[in-house]
Write an enzyme that holds these catalytic residues in place. Structure first.
Site, PDB file in Angstrom:
ATOM      1  N   ASP A 313       4.087   8.303  -0.296  1.00  0.00           N
ATOM      2  CA  ASP A 313       2.937   7.343   0.035  1.00  0.00           C
ATOM      3  C   ASP A 313       2.778   6.732   1.303  1.00  0.00           C
ATOM      4  OD1 ASP A 313       1.195   5.376  -1.052  1.00  0.00           O
ATOM      5  OD2 ASP A 313       1.958   5.254  -3.099  1.00  0.00           O
ATOM      6  N   HIS A 336       1.092   9.205   3.390  1.00  0.00           N
ATOM      7  CA  HIS A 336      -0.269   8.789   3.174  1.00  0.00           C
ATOM      8  C   HIS A 336      -0.813   7.820   4.436  1.00  0.00           C
ATOM      9  CE1 HIS A 336      -0.300   9.338  -1.485  1.00  0.00           C
ATOM     10  NE2 HIS A 336       0.066  10.437  -0.736  1.00  0.00           N
TER      11      HIS A 336
END
Length: 505
Positions: A313, A336
């Protein structure tokens, strides 16, 4: 005869004076040698025992703290020669086995209870041992200040469901402490695959997936991660813990350690003031769900630098209540990217200001730098600088998304978190989907968005390619960009509503 006697007397007086002077000097010389010998011997003895005193400009040495009555004999280990032994608390001296199989939670609790009572103590997790530790809180507020958690060994999490009950929000937690430092060359291993395997398909996923459409139109949803069946003991609870969390603490430092395979977020700071993270490593697979690297919330005066973060993430996630955050010299990927938000979920108020992210290298990440907010929120994001970001095969290098939604569908709402003073400069490299995506609120357009020296080149891989996109984004291009970003609107929005009191931060 009289003259002779006078000369003899004078001669004898001189001889006597010389003899007396010699004795006095010898005495002082002996005293000097004796003092130096005593000091040397004492220093050698302390060195042998691993002790030494700290002196401050000639002032009195800091008094040693007496050991708690129940503290076992605890000779210092190699590497702690500059720390008085009375301030060292080795978990093995409190019953920890360190074989990776025996539950050492109680030993860690006992060691912390003793270390907590001593100012500037050192809690030692020694190298070459693996400690199985269940959920634990190293808590104040009545602990002494400036405790060092010296992590040189490995701490692993239990993987049986009964150790977690119905689920917990954190695994290792430090709360309400002043001057806490976690450092060393050791590892915190969440052994998260047993949790990732049980992740339900309705778990929140990153909303930017909606912008990434494969050429063959196959689903981007990650398949379950294979699990070694020898690990788990029953289905894990749906609430997944953060590996290492700091709450309500002042002057927190994390350096040197590695956190890997966290159940969810790796390192989190909530309601902290004065945070420093450097030479820190996060290591988890890119498809491990919701495993943020560093998560900040309601924290200020934060410095994160010189670290390597690979996760599933956001490498760094900056949430509401954060101000004066400086992130630089970070290697991010997989992951991310570095994100502010998501903010304003469930009509909440979010306030973020004075954020600098610079000198970052991102490789094979979903996003580069982004701000994401929900419709219906209030508050503001102000004074953000993204500078000198090198991207390599990043899907979406520059993102503002004020329509963030991690569900299948979210209703349209008019209120929004106000964004202003957002600066993107020297962002260069390659992308695989879309170079720029700036989607701002209809009722609260983004203001003072600047782009300088943007040089992004496409790499056609397995995704559809898109041109730069802007919606209700107002600001200025200070230099030509590659590709041209013609969609940015110059000046101020004419229809922008005035922020109400509930929007102010």
């Amino acid at each position: 005869m009289g003259g002779f006697s006078f000369r003899s007397f004078t001669f004898m007086f001189i001889v006597a004076f010389l003899v007396w002077s010699s004795n006095v000097e010898t005495c002082y010389a002996r005293r000097g040698r004796h003092w130096r010998q005593t000091t040397t011997s004492s220093a050698s003895l302390y060195k042998k025992k691993g002790k030494s005193h700290h002196h401050n400009n000639g002032s009195k040495s800091k008094p040693k703290h007496s050991s708690p009555p129940s503290m076992p004999t605890n000779p210092p280990r190699k590497g702690y020669d500059d720390v008085p032994s009375s301030t060292i608390f080795d978990v093995r001296s409190f019953g920890a086995t360190g074989d990776g199989k025996t539950d050492d939670t109680k030993a860690f609790q006992a060691a912390w209870a003793a270390a907590c009572k001593v100012e500037a103590s050192t809690f030692v997790v020694p190298s070459q041992y693996v400690f199985l530790v269940g959920p634990i809180s190293f808590s104040g507020p009545y602990c002494q200040h400036n405790i060092v958690f010296q992590l040189d060994g490995t701490i692993i999490a239990p993987v049986d469901a009964k150790s977690w009950g119905s689920g917990l929000m954190q695994w290792l937690e430090f709360t309400k402490l002043v001057g806490i430092t976690v450092k060393g060359s050791g590892v915190i291993d969440g052994r998260g695959s047993v949790w990732w395997q049980d992740t339900p398909y309705d778990d929140p996923l990153d909303d930017e997936l909606k912008l990434i459409i494969p050429l063959n139109k196959t689903s981007l949803r990650y398949p379950p991660i294979p699990l070694n069946s020898s690990l788990g003991g029953g289905k894990m609870p749906s609430i997944k813990p953060t590996a290492l969390r700091f709450y309500g603490s002042f002057n927190v430092t994390v350096t040197g350690i590695t956190i890997q395979n966290s159940q969810q977020c790796h390192l989190k700071f909530d309601n902290c003031i004065g945070v420093t993270v450097y030479n820190f490593t996060v290591s988890s697979p890119g498809d491990s769900p919701n495993t943020d690297g560093i998560h900040l919330q309601n924290s200020k005066d934060v410095l994160i630098r010189s670290s390597n973060i690979a996760c599933g993430d956001d490498c760094v996630s900056i949430q509401t209540g954060c101000t004066n955050v400086y992130v630089h010299n970070i290697n991010c990927g997989p992951g991310h990217g570095i994100s502010i938000g998501s903010l304003g979920k469930d009509n909440t108020k979010a306030c973020v200001s004075n954020i600098t992210v610079k000198d970052v290298v991102m490789q094979n990440t979903m996003n580069g730098v982004r701000i994401k907010t929900w419709q219906g929120g209030s508050g503001s994001v102000q004074g953000v600088f993204f500078s000198n970001i090198q991207v390599s095969e990043v899907q979406l290098p520059i993102v503002i998304d004020q329509f963030y939604c991690d569900k299948s569908k979210c209703k349209n709402q008019s209120s929004a978190v106000a964004l202003s003073g957002i600066n993107f400069e020297r962002i260069r490299g390659t992308y695989t989907v879309k170079p720029v995506h700036l989607a701002c609120s209809d009722s609260m357009p983004c203001q003072d968005v600047t782009l300088t020296d943007i040089q992004l080149k496409p790499i056609q891989e397995r995704y559809h390619m898109y041109d730069p996109y802007c919606w209700q984004t107002f600001g200025e291009l200070y230099t030509p960009t590659l590709p041209p970003i013609d969609c940015l609107q110059v000046g101020k929005p004419s229809s922008n509503r005035i922020q109400g009191d509930h929007d102010q931060c």
